[in-house]
Scaffold this active site. Sequence first.
Site, PDB file in Angstrom:
ATOM      1  N   TRP A 101       0.799  -1.223   0.000  1.00  0.00           N
ATOM      2  CA  TRP A 101       0.000   0.000   0.000  1.00  0.00           C
ATOM      3  C   TRP A 101       0.838   1.282   0.000  1.00  0.00           C
ATOM      4  O   TRP A 101       0.313   2.354   0.171  1.00  0.00           O
ATOM      5  CB  TRP A 101      -0.928  -0.002   1.219  1.00  0.00           C
ATOM      6  CG  TRP A 101      -1.748  -1.236   1.334  1.00  0.00           C
ATOM      7  CD1 TRP A 101      -2.950  -1.488   0.725  1.00  0.00           C
ATOM      8  CD2 TRP A 101      -1.428  -2.415   2.082  1.00  0.00           C
ATOM      9  NE1 TRP A 101      -3.398  -2.733   1.053  1.00  0.00           N
ATOM     10  CE2 TRP A 101      -2.492  -3.336   1.889  1.00  0.00           C
ATOM     11  CE3 TRP A 101      -0.364  -2.783   2.912  1.00  0.00           C
ATOM     12  CZ2 TRP A 101      -2.504  -4.595   2.477  1.00  0.00           C
ATOM     13  CZ3 TRP A 101      -0.372  -4.052   3.500  1.00  0.00           C
ATOM     14  CH2 TRP A 101      -1.433  -4.928   3.289  1.00  0.00           C
ATOM     15  N   ASP A 102       2.158   1.164  -0.172  1.00  0.00           N
ATOM     16  CA  ASP A 102       3.054   2.320  -0.087  1.00  0.00           C
ATOM     17  C   ASP A 102       2.971   2.974   1.299  1.00  0.00           C
ATOM     18  O   ASP A 102       3.012   4.189   1.427  1.00  0.00           O
ATOM     19  CB  ASP A 102       2.728   3.342  -1.180  1.00  0.00           C
ATOM     20  CG  ASP A 102       3.818   4.395  -1.324  1.00  0.00           C
ATOM     21  OD1 ASP A 102       4.993   4.055  -1.163  1.00  0.00           O
ATOM     22  OD2 ASP A 102       3.480   5.566  -1.576  1.00  0.00           O
ATOM     23  N   TYR A 103       2.864   2.158   2.320  1.00  0.00           N
ATOM     24  CA  TYR A 103       2.812   2.639   3.698  1.00  0.00           C
ATOM     25  C   TYR A 103       4.227   2.714   4.293  1.00  0.00           C
ATOM     26  O   TYR A 103       4.498   2.209   5.374  1.00  0.00           O
ATOM     27  CB  TYR A 103       1.938   1.729   4.550  1.00  0.00           C
ATOM     28  CG  TYR A 103       0.444   1.995   4.456  1.00  0.00           C
ATOM     29  CD1 TYR A 103      -0.050   3.243   4.103  1.00  0.00           C
ATOM     30  CD2 TYR A 103      -0.471   0.985   4.754  1.00  0.00           C
ATOM     31  CE1 TYR A 103      -1.416   3.472   4.030  1.00  0.00           C
ATOM     32  CE2 TYR A 103      -1.841   1.215   4.695  1.00  0.00           C
ATOM     33  CZ  TYR A 103      -2.307   2.463   4.322  1.00  0.00           C
ATOM     34  OH  TYR A 103      -3.670   2.697   4.262  1.00  0.00           O
TER      35      TYR A 103
END
Length: 771
Positions: free
Chosen positions: A287-289
Amino acid sequence: MRFSPLQQINRTNVQQLQRAWTYELPATPGADIAAFESTPLMVDDVLYFATQIGQAIALDAETGKQVWIFDPLREVAGDRRPVVNRGVAYWKGKSPVACGDRRGDADRRIFYVTPEGRLFALDPATGKPCQGFGKAGAIDLREGAAAEWPDRQYHVTSPPVIYKNLVITGSEVQEFPSRGPSGAIRAFDVQTGKLAWRFDTVPKPGEVGHETWEGDGWKDRSGTNAWGPISIDIENGMVFLPLGSPSYDFYGADRKGEDLFANSLVALKADTGKLVWHYQIVHHDLWDYDLPAQPVLMAVRRGGREIPAVAQVTKTGFVFVFDRRTGSPLFPIEERPVPASQVPGEASWPTQPFPLQPPALARNSVTLEDITTVTPESREYCLQTFGSALPSRIFNPWGSTLKLEMPGTLGGANWSGASFDPSSGYLFVNTSDLGVVGEMEPQPANSPEAYLWGSPWGTFARFWDNQHYPCQQPPWGTLNAVNLNTGEIAWRVPLGVVDALDAKGIPKTGIYNLGGSIVTAGGVVFIGATADHRFRAFDAQTGKELWVTKLEFNGHATPVTYLGKKTNKQFLVIAVGAGGNIGDDASGPTTLAAYSLFPEGASSPAQVKLQTQLEKIPAGPGSEPRAINPPGAAPVQPVSFSHRRHAAASMKCDDCHHSSNHGAVPIPTAAECMTCHQTVMKTSAEIKKLAQLQKENQDLSWIRAYKLPPFVFFSHQKHTDAKVGCEVCHGAVPEFDVLRQEKEISMVSCINCHKLRKVSTSCGLCHNIGF
């Protein structure tokens, strides 16, 4: 901690702040493409900072007058491609050969990194490079990290940090494709530039964490980097790294496993780079976290004693707090099951960490009941456009149909991080509530990735309407005070306004934001950050907004405060500029803005000048895309095709190229061509080729003359709707028999065209911007 002991400016007089001086940065074409995010460093009444285009600048801290400017790229021809630069580092110590012409063993140096990845050591007095450090005062950071990938991204966007005689750097590397430059953390000798140690963020065979990468998923893995600011614990001799996602961010079939040390808070011995402890905050990130925020070092009170702690704020909106010596959580954290990915080849991790305290600072789920009602038009747009993606929850893997992730890639919290007041134990965190939508799209064989994340609106499509109002109920941005002694939220207030909604009687919606806060002993939290051109002060105890002022553009930076030695006045300084990931500004001045107290009723000359300027911000230069001279060779097409002959037959561009909001305009298939050529020129040899292809149900292998990278999204429909003619980008196509690239389509060219038309230059319109 981003805490200042100054209290000349306090909650009783902060309303008397006015602009004290303004430093307008030298105008350089393309400089405002990236936001001006630099936080100045004040040393001996001089401010030092760096710009997006590679300049280091020193100013008198009390007047704003320029002391020196160093520009290693001054002789580079053409427009520069800017890279965000959040500041510089300062070292003072003893050296056999001092920088500059000082006598004795005292030495001082300013360290900063240029857009092309050179780490410079400069004399603070003159701005001249320190001879003896690397080559002519600089070392090339690409060597040893990105040399094998000369065309791939390698930047340093956050300041280096100093520990004793070491300067330590992270990096910003590519998010796509997955193989590329290393995100390794490195320490260099401050005097010579020689490598002192290296920590591989993707562990190699035999190193701790290597077993968390299946097969050869670790090899040449890009990402897993510290692009956000690093923290140094001088007392305990430790360096704290907030590490990012492994590339590619949204599909991990080639990196199955937990993927250490991605998305982890990592503590190292600062003198050797040896691992002390780590905690992974997101397993196998899809999630590109990444962890973008600087770890905050402070002491928390437990059972009548103080514990050295480190707090990590996150895009997920969670706050993780650890004993910084051991990594033991100071509030319980539990692993909870999360949904499994259904994308072929993917193996998402079955659980994710959830801290039980403090509560999440950002929304992490959305249902139909949460959809906005700020205007009927916004609600209708959001329901019609995104209703199929609801309900949504955090850590829901992407799939083959449109899904929503909340918080989005912007956060939650971002590189803005947090500030901490040691007297109250309050941690101040600004967050955004702005989701992203997308779906996984299969790619042709031999593509860098089997699946790419995208949407009909491009990559990193926001969960907002066509006015950029987020689709869920406000607040859309908040400032939060968290009591780290108890784990409770002390207060939460909306941060920012939407002027158009405020005019309709809908105030205090809050708005998405990028830029950090500071807190002072005067009981005031100062923050710019918001996408509404404001700079604000809040009561640190209650959250009451005490002061707000209008800026030329957005203050997407963390401010700094200091006491001037000559005037004995407390100053407050923030970087201001157009551009960036969330602003809709087209162009304008880039400035460093300073504030101080003025007697009640008095007017500051700088404030009066600012008010005049705010009435009409200059749009800045703009231009049409430049013609390529001479144009390149035309690609050889599978059939001969003359645009000139078709134009002479009164055909228009959209007769064959049907404009679309979904990215590239389609090129006609053989079947589409044959709808006309069943009767027109059907005896021609080229038309016979088309007829045969149609009969065999095969497609035409047209070669595009204009090619955009996969991380760039371009909507022809939007440009058509804005009455931008095809010839602006493609030249006089109706006059050409053979089509070739006639106009420049670089980022600078696109930005200049937007400036000319006074429309947004926000990075997120076109780019896979990541954070």
